[in-house]
Design an enzyme around this catalytic site. Structure first.
Site, PDB file in Angstrom:
ATOM      1  N   HIS A 164       0.802  -1.240  -0.149  1.00 27.18           N
ATOM      2  CA  HIS A 164      -0.037   0.193   0.059  1.00 27.18           C
ATOM      3  C   HIS A 164       0.747   1.319  -0.071  1.00 27.18           C
ATOM      4  O   HIS A 164       0.406   2.323  -0.176  1.00 27.18           O
ATOM      5  CB  HIS A 164      -0.827   0.069   1.118  1.00 27.18           C
ATOM      6  N   ASP A 209       0.290  -7.643   1.302  1.00 35.54           N
ATOM      7  CA  ASP A 209       0.526  -6.390   1.482  1.00 35.54           C
ATOM      8  C   ASP A 209       2.464  -6.152   1.485  1.00 35.54           C
ATOM      9  O   ASP A 209       2.698  -5.411   2.331  1.00 35.54           O
ATOM     10  CB  ASP A 209      -0.007  -5.852   2.856  1.00 35.54           C
ATOM     11  N   SER A 287       4.635   2.330   7.809  1.00 39.73           N
ATOM     12  CA  SER A 287       4.408   1.208   7.103  1.00 39.73           C
ATOM     13  C   SER A 287       5.426   0.811   6.240  1.00 39.73           C
ATOM     14  O   SER A 287       6.263   1.518   5.637  1.00 39.73           O
ATOM     15  CB  SER A 287       3.106   1.567   6.039  1.00 39.73           C
TER      16      SER A 287
END
Length: 452
Positions: A164, A209, A287
């Site tokens: 993402h 992811d 992230s």
């Protein structure tokens, strides 16, 4: 005279008036002036005597003050200092508190410092090109999706990050299109200075992811992370997160493992099994960053937070490194990932309740024809003569209890494609309990269709 910067002026007044003439002349004038002049003279004489007395008193006071100031030159005296303080106020040195002595770091603190210094160059900043082009960047501390962190995986310049983080530019590429440069990666050199390099896409797996980038950077900028294992992770053990929260590069936060085997829902909506929960602060920008153990080994890739405000609430999640190890080598070698799967559709838990399913487990909603699951005899939910009939309820996999879909995914992903998984199902749920039976079966795992 001036003593120590203090000037004292002593005004003694005029001396006695000098009266001219001889004594005989004075005598003649006094006699001619008579009693009136004598009276005036007496008054003047009295005034002069009084003025002289006052002058003597002033001189005595001045002398006493000069003696006191003179005495201030003695080391034992403080009068001059008191006068200076009263005139000018205290000095900066007098109003500054004493400095405490420096103390050495504790063993725990020194260990944390050493860990950060060893590991920080293995963590990089990753920015999606669509962010750099101004499509998502905003002022202030708001960090858009696409500004995240990456981990230097090997000496060849491969960088692992979350899907993402670069999802925006990947979504803009038409199906079948060629993806070239996707991000800018900022790396820390041995001299402490940062340098930014273009990054190309090697491969990505949206369902997990994860994505792998390639950076052509000089060797001195490439410091691979030390990869550990998540199999022996324990609740309560210390962990350390390094990332770029809100764009602040190489930020260290600390905490413990708060939970294990959490099921994380990825940005693509798929489930990531075996997630590590931590209270180490993870915020937007973290992230794709590293979650390390106390030896500086990678145990997870930070990916998500549970929050109502968009910032850390003490509940963060990381993809376990053992899953990363199954995905990343395939992405580097093939550009894609082949994951094992039953290739069946699991029903929503609410569907099971409506059908009268009482036991815990995963209700099978659909089974593809000619699949390995169908060949093994796994039954799907279907329409019968009396209405909807619940399919098989998977309650065990490889001897482990299955209560949620995440439990089943974790059991499946412990295998490779072509291996068999042992299942126990309850058949007949939704009807009379006496009609329910437990059935054991062995299902060969197939390659899962990649979620794109």
């Amino acid at each position: 005279r001036g003593v120590g910067g203090v000037t004292i002026t002593c005004e003694a007044g005029n001396r006695d008036r000098d009266v001219g003439g001889t004594d005989d002349d004075d005598e003649i004038r006094r006699r001619s002036e008579g009693p009136s002049r004598a009276s005036a003279s007496s008054s003047v004489s009295s005034s002069t005597t009084s003025s002289s007395s006052s002058r003597r008193s002033m001189l005595a006071s001045s002398s006493a003050l000069l003696l006191a100031i003179s005495a201030a030159s003695s080391p034992r005296a403080t009068a001059l200092a008191d006068v200076s303080t009263a005139l000018h106020g205290p000095t900066l040195a007098e109003v500054s508190p004493p400095l405490g002595s420096n103390t050495a770091l504790t063993a725990l603190e020194q260990g944390t410092v050493n860990l950060f210094q060893r590991s920080t160059r293995s963590v990089v900043n990753v920015v999606d090109l669509t962010v750099l082009s101004g499509q998502a960047m905003k002022s202030g501390v708001v960090v858009p999706e696409g500004n995240g962190t990456g981990i230097v995986w090997d000496g060849d310049g491969h960088v692992v990050t979350n899907y993402h983080v670069i999802g925006s530019i990947l979504a803009s590429v038409p199906k079948g299109g060629v993806v070239r440069e996707v991000a800018k990666v900022t790396m820390l050199g041995p001299d402490g200075r940062t340098k930014t390099f273009p990054a190309t896409l090697v491969g990505a797996e949206r369902s997990k992811d994860l994505a792998v980038l390639k950076v052509n950077a000089p060797k001195e900028y490439v410091t691979p992370v030390v990869v550990g294992t998540s199999a022996d992770a324990r609740v309560g053990q210390a962990v350390f997160a390094i990332g770029n929260p809100f764009g602040f590069d190489h930020t260290l936060t600390t905490g413990v493992i708060s939970g294990l085997n959490r099921t994380i829902q990825s940005q693509a909506g798929s489930l990531i099994s075996g997630g590590i929960q931590t209270d180490a602060a993870i915020n937007p920008g973290n992230s794709g960053g590293a979650l390390l153990d106390s030896d500086g080994r990678l145990v997870g890739v930070n990916t998500a937070i549970f929050t109502n405000t968009g910032v850390s609430a003490g509940v963060g999640f990381a993809i376990p490194v053992d899953l990363v190890m199954r995905v990343v080598p395939q992405l580097i070698a093939n550009g894609s990932v082949t994951l094992p799967s039953l290739n069946v559709v699991a029903a929503d838990p609410n569907v099971g309740k409506q059908l009268g399913v009482r036991a815990q487990g995963v209700l099978v909603q659909a089974v593809p024809e000619k699949s390995a699951a169908a060949a093994a005899g796994l039954r799907a939910t279907r329409r019968g003569l009396g209405g909807i009939v619940a399919g098989d309820l998977i309650i065990m996999a490889d001897g482990r209890r299955v209560a949620t879909e995440g439990d089943l995914v974790a059991a499946v992903e412990a295998h490779q494609v072509g291996e068999a998984i042992e299942l126990v199902v309850r058949r007949g749920e939704g009807g009379e309990e006496k009609d329910v039976e437990e059935v054991k079966m062995s299902v060969v795992l197939e390659a899962a269709a990649a979620a794109r």
